[in-house]
Design a protein around this motif. Structure first.
Motif, short mmCIF file in Angstrom:
data_model
loop_
_atom_site.label_atom_id
_atom_site.label_comp_id
_atom_site.label_asym_id
_atom_site.label_seq_id
_atom_site.Cartn_x
_atom_site.Cartn_y
_atom_site.Cartn_z
N ARG A 281 0.77 -1.24 -0.20
CA ARG A 281 0.00 -0.15 -0.19
C ARG A 281 0.61 0.93 0.35
O ARG A 281 0.61 2.25 -0.37
N THR A 282 1.79 1.22 0.78
CA THR A 282 3.41 2.35 0.84
C THR A 282 3.46 2.58 -0.68
O THR A 282 3.64 3.79 -0.83
N ALA A 283 3.68 1.48 -1.60
CA ALA A 283 4.17 1.61 -3.36
C ALA A 283 2.95 2.76 -4.23
O ALA A 283 2.72 3.66 -4.58
N LEU A 284 1.43 1.59 -3.97
CA LEU A 284 0.49 2.44 -4.29
C LEU A 284 0.20 3.79 -3.92
O LEU A 284 0.14 4.90 -4.54
N ALA A 285 0.44 3.73 -2.72
CA ALA A 285 0.29 5.57 -2.44
C ALA A 285 1.51 6.44 -3.25
O ALA A 285 1.25 7.90 -3.17
N GLU A 286 2.36 5.90 -2.82
CA GLU A 286 3.39 6.93 -3.72
C GLU A 286 4.17 7.04 -4.97
O GLU A 286 3.61 7.93 -5.94
N ALA A 287 3.00 5.87 -6.03
CA ALA A 287 2.58 5.91 -7.01
C ALA A 287 1.43 6.90 -7.12
O ALA A 287 1.07 7.26 -8.58
N HIS A 288 0.38 6.91 -6.43
CA HIS A 288 -0.62 7.57 -6.94
C HIS A 288 -0.63 8.98 -6.31
O HIS A 288 -0.88 9.98 -7.66
N GLU A 289 0.09 9.76 -6.04
CA GLU A 289 1.01 10.50 -5.37
C GLU A 289 1.64 11.19 -6.85
O GLU A 289 1.67 12.42 -7.14
N LEU A 290 2.45 9.76 -7.43
CA LEU A 290 3.11 10.75 -9.07
C LEU A 290 2.44 11.02 -10.30
O LEU A 290 2.49 11.56 -10.82
N ILE A 291 1.54 9.95 -10.09
CA ILE A 291 0.43 10.22 -11.18
C ILE A 291 -0.24 11.79 -10.93
O ILE A 291 -0.63 12.14 -12.20
N LEU A 292 -1.23 12.26 -9.48
CA LEU A 292 -1.13 13.21 -9.81
C LEU A 292 -0.27 14.57 -9.84
O LEU A 292 -0.78 15.52 -10.32
N GLU A 293 0.63 14.83 -9.39
CA GLU A 293 1.74 15.76 -9.91
C GLU A 293 2.15 15.55 -11.70
O GLU A 293 2.40 16.42 -12.25
N GLY A 294 2.37 14.39 -12.04
CA GLY A 294 2.34 14.10 -13.84
C GLY A 294 0.51 14.65 -14.07
O GLY A 294 0.78 15.93 -15.35
N LEU A 295 -0.20 14.36 -14.02
CA LEU A 295 -1.16 14.93 -14.77
C LEU A 295 -1.52 16.40 -14.23
O LEU A 295 -2.17 17.46 -15.24
N ARG A 296 -0.95 16.89 -13.35
CA ARG A 296 -1.10 18.31 -13.04
C ARG A 296 0.03 19.05 -13.79
O ARG A 296 -0.07 20.60 -13.96
N GLY A 297 0.99 18.83 -14.06
CA GLY A 297 1.77 18.81 -15.22
C GLY A 297 1.71 19.07 -16.75
O GLY A 297 2.40 19.99 -17.41
N GLY A 298 0.49 18.84 -16.71
CA GLY A 298 0.15 18.86 -18.57
C GLY A 298 -0.53 17.87 -19.02
O GLY A 298 -1.73 17.24 -18.41
N ARG A 299 -0.52 17.72 -20.03
CA ARG A 299 -1.24 16.64 -20.85
C ARG A 299 -0.57 15.69 -20.47
O ARG A 299 0.72 14.90 -20.66
N ALA A 300 -1.17 14.60 -20.05
CA ALA A 300 -0.94 13.10 -20.16
C ALA A 300 -0.09 12.57 -21.78
O ALA A 300 -0.65 12.52 -21.64
N GLY A 301 0.84 12.18 -21.06
CA GLY A 301 1.57 10.91 -21.98
C GLY A 301 0.84 9.75 -21.41
O GLY A 301 0.45 8.69 -20.45
#
Length: 428
Positions: A281-301
């Motif tokens: 669950r720790t890895a899943l939470a870290e991944a979730h934060e990375l996804i949110l950071e990426g989505l805030r950065g613009g168009r998703a690749g």
């Protein structure tokens, strides 16, 4: 275990774990990828006899690195013209760095101000992903030589025959020679032009670890962990790149299920069979934060979208409660961005849950007619599952047999034959 068996086992283990590191260190001395590969192979061959006689050293990778570097330096000193007889990754007028033959393998080398990539293996991946090569050649050459994957496994990863892959690697080496492509560490400004290929290499390397293309076990954790380490390093190097975040998130959310993917006896467990309490669950939470950071950065690749899809699977309390329509919608976005046959096939799984197996089967059969996935074992495996759900057991059995014939991973083959046996079909 005898001394000979112990030596062979140590060499095999070190080859699996450290090949890329030893090659990366040696190529900095040889400044020629072919010569470096030859020297590393000779070092591994010599290790069997020496370790059988003297015992396995405390640091096998350091021993091999020293031996390979010495061979490379001896070859350069003995015959400078040797470089003209092999495909080169050397700038013609650049002098060869000197290396004392008694230099310890783990001694830190002088830092080049242009050398902005901190990891030896990641540095060599960037170097081999030269934009003068076609991306398919970059992937093939790097996976084979830098990552140490057998040619057959590289071929399976890229969905071509082994003969085609061997020819592709040979052509890449010839292109390096003909175009005088230099072995030179990339400068900061050159990294973005090589990023797409580097991400592709790391993705394929992780995929080969998450589900091994061949062999007795479902996973090769050494490859998956190496890819994750390099992805972390790449994020430190290029923290503002959304696709770097996306790739790392994809690795983390996928690897979080590692402990639940097989039973205690090594049997493959499907997603719906896995004990979700074992997921990290720790890895899943870290991944979730990375996804949110990426989505805030613009168009998703493509990697960010794949990570978002994997995260949706992981967020569901149970398999049945998965948000299938949302996953299909994300796959639609991914296909628009990356029109891949593999992505289209993967999309049929949530389609079967959201719209029914008959709809998904029609899409699988269209991909089958297309022919680009003719060697891909997951197409008949998915088709078999859909046919079974539709009650077409004889056709499902034939598809399971086809999938088992195409796969070279024994854990997957055992799973497929087990599904066949569950139907009462002959598995011989």
């Amino acid at each position: 275990m005898t001394a000979a068996a112990s030596a062979r086992q140590a060499v095999a283990d070190t080859h699996r774990r450290e090949w890329a590191f030893v090659l990366a260190a040696t190529v900095r001395v040889a400044r020629d990828l072919d010569l470096a590969e030859e020297c590393v192979q000779e070092a591994y061959a010599a290790a069997v006899a020496v370790w059988e006689r003297d015992g396995v050293p405390g640091n096998p990778a350091a021993w091999l690195t020293t031996a390979a570097k010495r061979r490379a330096m001896d070859a350069v000193r003995r015959e400078r013209t040797f470089r003209s007889k092999l495909p080169l990754l050397v700038e013609p007028e650049e002098a060869v760095d000197e290396l004392a033959v008694d230099e310890p393998a783990d001694q830190e080398q002088a830092v080049d101000p242009e050398d902005v990539v901190p990891d030896e293996r990641l540095r060599l991946i960037f170097t081999c992903c030269h934009p003068a090569l076609a991306q398919e050649a970059q992937l093939a050459l790097t996976l084979r030589l830098v990552c140490g994957l057998p040619t057959a496994d590289v071929a399976r990863a890229l969905l071509v025959s082994e003969q085609t892959m061997a020819a592709r690697i040979t052509r890449a080496k010839k292109k390096i020679f003909a175009a005088r492509i230099p072995y030179r560490l990339p400068r900061q400004a050159e990294l973005p032009d090589r990023l797409a290929a580097v991400l592709g290499v790391l993705h394929l390397l992780f995929t080969a670890g998450h589900t091994a293309p061949s062999g007795p076990t479902l996973m090769r954790t050494d490859l998956a962990e190496r890819a994750m380490h390099l992805a972390h390093t790449l994020r430190d190097l290029m923290p503002d790149e959304p696709e770097v975040r996306g790739l790392l998130a994809l690795f983390q959310v996928t690897d979080a299920r590692r402990a639940a993917r097989t039973s205690e006896d090594g049997r493959l467990l499907r997603l719906e069979e896995q004990d979700r309490s074992l997921w990290d669950r720790t890895a899943l939470a870290e991944a979730h934060e990375l996804i949110l950071e990426g989505l805030r950065g613009g168009r998703a690749g493509r990697y960010l979208l794949q990570a978002a899809i994997a995260s949706l699977y992981a967020e569901a309390p149970t398999y049945e409660e998965t948000d299938w329509p949302q996953i299909v919608a994300l796959y639609d976005r991914l296909l628009a961005l990356w029109p891949s046959s593999v992505v289209a096939l993967n999309r049929t799984v949530p389609v079967s849950m959201a719209r029914g197996p008959a709809v998904a089967l029609a899409q699988v059969e269209a991909l089958e007619q297309d022919g680009r996935l003719a060697r891909y074992p997951y197409l008949p495996a998915i088709k078999a599952d859909l046919l079974q759900r539709l009650g077409r057991t004889d056709e499902a059995a034939a598809a399971y047999r086809q999938a088992a014939e195409l796969t070279c991973n024994e854990a997957e083959r055992t799973f497929l034959l087990g599904r066949l046996a569950d139907q009462g079909a002959d598995v011989t």
